[in-house]
Write an enzyme that holds these catalytic residues in place. Structure first.
Site, PDB file in Angstrom:
ATOM      1  N   SER A 139       0.880  -1.175   0.000  1.00 56.75           N
ATOM      2  CA  SER A 139       0.000   0.000   0.000  1.00 56.75           C
ATOM      3  C   SER A 139       0.913   1.219   0.000  1.00 56.75           C
ATOM      4  O   SER A 139       2.085   1.124   0.389  1.00 56.75           O
ATOM      5  CB  SER A 139      -0.842  -0.008   1.280  1.00 56.75           C
ATOM      6  N   TYR A 152      -1.766  -1.299  10.386  1.00 53.66           N
ATOM      7  CA  TYR A 152      -1.870  -1.609   8.955  1.00 53.66           C
ATOM      8  C   TYR A 152      -0.584  -1.207   8.234  1.00 53.66           C
ATOM      9  O   TYR A 152      -0.017  -1.984   7.456  1.00 53.66           O
ATOM     10  CB  TYR A 152      -3.067  -0.851   8.385  1.00 53.66           C
ATOM     11  N   ILE A 185      -8.109   3.178  -3.454  1.00 53.37           N
ATOM     12  CA  ILE A 185      -8.846   2.448  -4.487  1.00 53.37           C
ATOM     13  C   ILE A 185     -10.288   2.272  -4.021  1.00 53.37           C
ATOM     14  O   ILE A 185     -10.530   1.907  -2.854  1.00 53.37           O
ATOM     15  CB  ILE A 185      -8.208   1.052  -4.728  1.00 53.37           C
TER      16      ILE A 185
HETATM   17  P1  NAD Z   1     -11.587  -5.598   0.326  1.00 59.44           P
HETATM   18  O1  NAD Z   1     -11.835  -5.467   1.781  1.00 59.44           O
HETATM   19  O2  NAD Z   1     -12.688  -5.332  -0.635  1.00 59.44           O
HETATM   20  O3  NAD Z   1     -10.980  -7.038  -0.020  1.00 59.44           O
HETATM   21  C1  NAD Z   1     -10.135  -7.735   0.825  1.00 59.44           C
HETATM   22  C2  NAD Z   1     -10.342  -9.204   0.553  1.00 59.44           C
HETATM   23  O4  NAD Z   1      -9.484  -9.965   1.429  1.00 59.44           O
HETATM   24  C3  NAD Z   1     -11.796  -9.640   0.850  1.00 59.44           C
HETATM   25  O5  NAD Z   1     -12.238 -10.481  -0.181  1.00 59.44           O
HETATM   26  C4  NAD Z   1     -11.659 -10.399   2.153  1.00 59.44           C
HETATM   27  O6  NAD Z   1     -12.636 -11.392   2.356  1.00 59.44           O
HETATM   28  C5  NAD Z   1     -10.258 -11.009   1.981  1.00 59.44           C
HETATM   29  N1  NAD Z   1      -9.700 -11.448   3.251  1.00 59.44           N
HETATM   30  C6  NAD Z   1      -9.592 -10.738   4.399  1.00 59.44           C
HETATM   31  N2  NAD Z   1      -9.066 -11.508   5.359  1.00 59.44           N
HETATM   32  C7  NAD Z   1      -8.825 -12.724   4.807  1.00 59.44           C
HETATM   33  C8  NAD Z   1      -8.294 -13.932   5.285  1.00 59.44           C
HETATM   34  N3  NAD Z   1      -7.919 -14.051   6.565  1.00 59.44           N
HETATM   35  N4  NAD Z   1      -8.187 -14.982   4.444  1.00 59.44           N
HETATM   36  C9  NAD Z   1      -8.578 -14.873   3.154  1.00 59.44           C
HETATM   37  N5  NAD Z   1      -9.110 -13.746   2.645  1.00 59.44           N
HETATM   38  C10 NAD Z   1      -9.236 -12.695   3.454  1.00 59.44           C
HETATM   39  O7  NAD Z   1     -10.355  -4.643   0.063  1.00 59.44           O
HETATM   40  P2  NAD Z   1      -9.508  -4.291  -1.253  1.00 59.44           P
HETATM   41  O8  NAD Z   1      -9.467  -2.823  -1.334  1.00 59.44           O
HETATM   42  O9  NAD Z   1      -9.960  -5.086  -2.427  1.00 59.44           O
HETATM   43  O10 NAD Z   1      -8.064  -4.777  -0.762  1.00 59.44           O
HETATM   44  C11 NAD Z   1      -7.276  -5.759  -1.408  1.00 59.44           C
HETATM   45  C12 NAD Z   1      -5.833  -5.565  -0.974  1.00 59.44           C
HETATM   46  O11 NAD Z   1      -5.376  -4.281  -1.421  1.00 59.44           O
HETATM   47  C13 NAD Z   1      -5.602  -5.586   0.535  1.00 59.44           C
HETATM   48  O12 NAD Z   1      -4.400  -6.245   0.820  1.00 59.44           O
HETATM   49  C14 NAD Z   1      -5.493  -4.124   0.882  1.00 59.44           C
HETATM   50  O13 NAD Z   1      -4.746  -3.902   2.056  1.00 59.44           O
HETATM   51  C15 NAD Z   1      -4.791  -3.588  -0.345  1.00 59.44           C
HETATM   52  N6  NAD Z   1      -4.940  -2.153  -0.540  1.00 59.44           N
HETATM   53  C16 NAD Z   1      -6.172  -1.591  -0.732  1.00 59.44           C
HETATM   54  C17 NAD Z   1      -6.275  -0.219  -0.888  1.00 59.44           C
HETATM   55  C18 NAD Z   1      -7.589   0.471  -1.097  1.00 59.44           C
HETATM   56  O14 NAD Z   1      -7.613   1.720  -1.077  1.00 59.44           O
HETATM   57  N7  NAD Z   1      -8.687  -0.214  -1.312  1.00 59.44           N
HETATM   58  C19 NAD Z   1      -5.121   0.569  -0.857  1.00 59.44           C
HETATM   59  C20 NAD Z   1      -3.885  -0.033  -0.671  1.00 59.44           C
HETATM   60  C21 NAD Z   1      -3.814  -1.406  -0.523  1.00 59.44           C
END
Ligand code: NAD
Length: 245
Positions: A139, A152, A185
Site C-alpha cells: 500500500s 496496517y 482504491i
Molecule cells: P476488500 O476489503 O474489498 O478485499 C479484501 C479481501 O481480502 C476480501 O475479499 C476479504 O474477504 C479477503 N480477506 C480478508 N481476510 C482474509 C483472510 N484471513 N483470508 C482470506 N481472505 C481474506 O479490500 P480491497 O481494497 O480489495 O483490498 C485488497 C488488498 O489491497 C488488501 O491487501 C489491501 O490492504 C490492499 N490495498 C487496498 C487499498 C484500497 O484503497 N482499497 C489501498 C492499498 C492497498
C-alpha cells in the site's frame, strides 16, 4: 495447466478484478475466499462461462494448515501454482494507544503471515520448476507513514521487506517477487471513510480521481507478464500521483 494463478481474497474488490484480468490473460485462476462463497462461485461461473478455467477455494490465509490444504486442492485440480498474488488483507483505523493485542496480532496474521503461508505452500512447486512469479499487495501506507493506521502501515511496510529480501533469495531459481502499492482504491475497504472524505481524497490525487480495482489489476498483470521478466524486488506504486509525484 501451464499457467495457474492463485489470488487470495479475490471474491471482491481488487482481488476480483485481478482474477478477472488474469483469466482474460489466459491463466487458470484460483479464487480464494474467506467467507463469501456465493460471490466466489458467482465469479467462477462468470469466468468459466467466458471459456476460462477457474475454481473457488476457501481458506483463512492466517491459518497455515488451511492454506496448505487449499494449495493441495489447487494442485490436484489445475497443477502447481505458477503465479501467486497475495491480495487478501484487512485494514482499519485506531489511535495507536487504542490498538489491542488482538488487533495487532490479527493484522499481522492476515496481512503478513498470510503471505508467508501462501508463499511457503506454493514454493516447492516453483523451486522444482525453477520458475514462478509472486506478487504481494502492499500500500502507499507501506511506503509512507499513516496516522491512525500504524498497525496496517507496519504490516504493509513488512510486505515490502518480504518482497525485496525474498526476491534476492529466489532470483537464482528464476522466481520473481514483486509488490504493488495501491493508493486509494474505490472498494469496500475504504467505504468506512465516508463519501465526503473519499471525494476529498480524489481531489487531493493529482490525477483527480480514486483508483479502480482494474487499475491495480493492470499493474499486477504487467508484473506477471513476460514484459516484466527482468523485474524483481520492485514496488510498483499505482496511486494517481497521491504520494509518488
Ligand atoms: P476488500 O476489503 O474489498 O478485499 C479484501 C479481501 O481480502 C476480501 O475479499 C476479504 O474477504 C479477503 N480477506 C480478508 N481476510 C482474509 C483472510 N484471513 N483470508 C482470506 N481472505 C481474506 O479490500 P480491497 O481494497 O480489495 O483490498 C485488497 C488488498 O489491497 C488488501 O491487501 C489491501 O490492504 C490492499 N490495498 C487496498 C487499498 C484500497 O484503497 N482499497 C489501498 C492499498 C492497498
Amino acid at each position: 495447466m501451464d499457467r495457474v494463478a492463485l489470488v487470495t481474497g479475490s471474491s471482491r474488490g481488487i482481488g476480483r478484478a485481478v482474477a478477472r484480468r488474469l483469466a482474460r490473460d489466459g491463466y487458470a485462476v484460483c479464487i480464494n475466499y474467506l467467507t463469501c462463497r456465493d460471490k466466489a462461485e458467482e465469479l467462477v461461473a462468470e469466468l468459466t462461462g467466458a471459456g476460462c478455467a477457474a475454481m473457488a477455494v476457501q481458506a483463512d490465509v492466517a491459518d497455515r494448515a488451511a492454506v496448505n490444504d487449499m494449495v493441495r486442492r489447487v494442485e490436484e485440480t489445475f497443477g502447481g501454482v505458477t503465479l501467486l498474488v497475495n491480495n487478501a488483507g484487512i485494514a482499519g483505523q485506531a489511535l495507536f494507544q487504542d490498538v489491542t493485542d488482538e488487533m495487532w496480532e490479527r493484522y499481522f496474521a492476515v496481512n503478513l503471515n498470510g503471505a508467508r503461508h501462501t508463499i511457503q505452500a506454493v514454493l516447492p512447486h516453483m523451486l522444482h520448476e525453477k520458475a514462478g512469479c509472486i506478487i504481494n499487495t502492499s500500500s502507499i501506507w507501506g511506503q509512507h507513514g499513516a496516522s491512525c493506521e500504524v498497525t496496517y502501515s507496519c504490516t504493509k511496510h513488512a510486505l515490502i521487506g518480504l518482497t525485496r529480501s525474498l526476491a534476492m533469495e529466489l532470483a537464482p531459481s528464476h522466481i520473481r517477487v514483486n509488490c504493488v502499492a495501491p493508493g486509494v482504491i474505490d472498494t469496500d475497504m475504504v467505504q468506512v471513510l465516508g463519501q465526503e472524505t473519499l471525494r476529498a481524497l480524489a481531489q487531493q490525487t493529482p490525477l483527480g480521481r480514486l483508483g479502480t480495482p482494474e487499475d491495480i489489476a493492470a499493474a499486477v498483470a504487467f508484473l506477471a507478464s513476460e514484459q516484466a521478466s527482468f523485474i524483481t524486488g520492485q514496488v510498483l506504486t499505482a496511486d494517481g500521483g497521491f504520494i509518488s509525484v
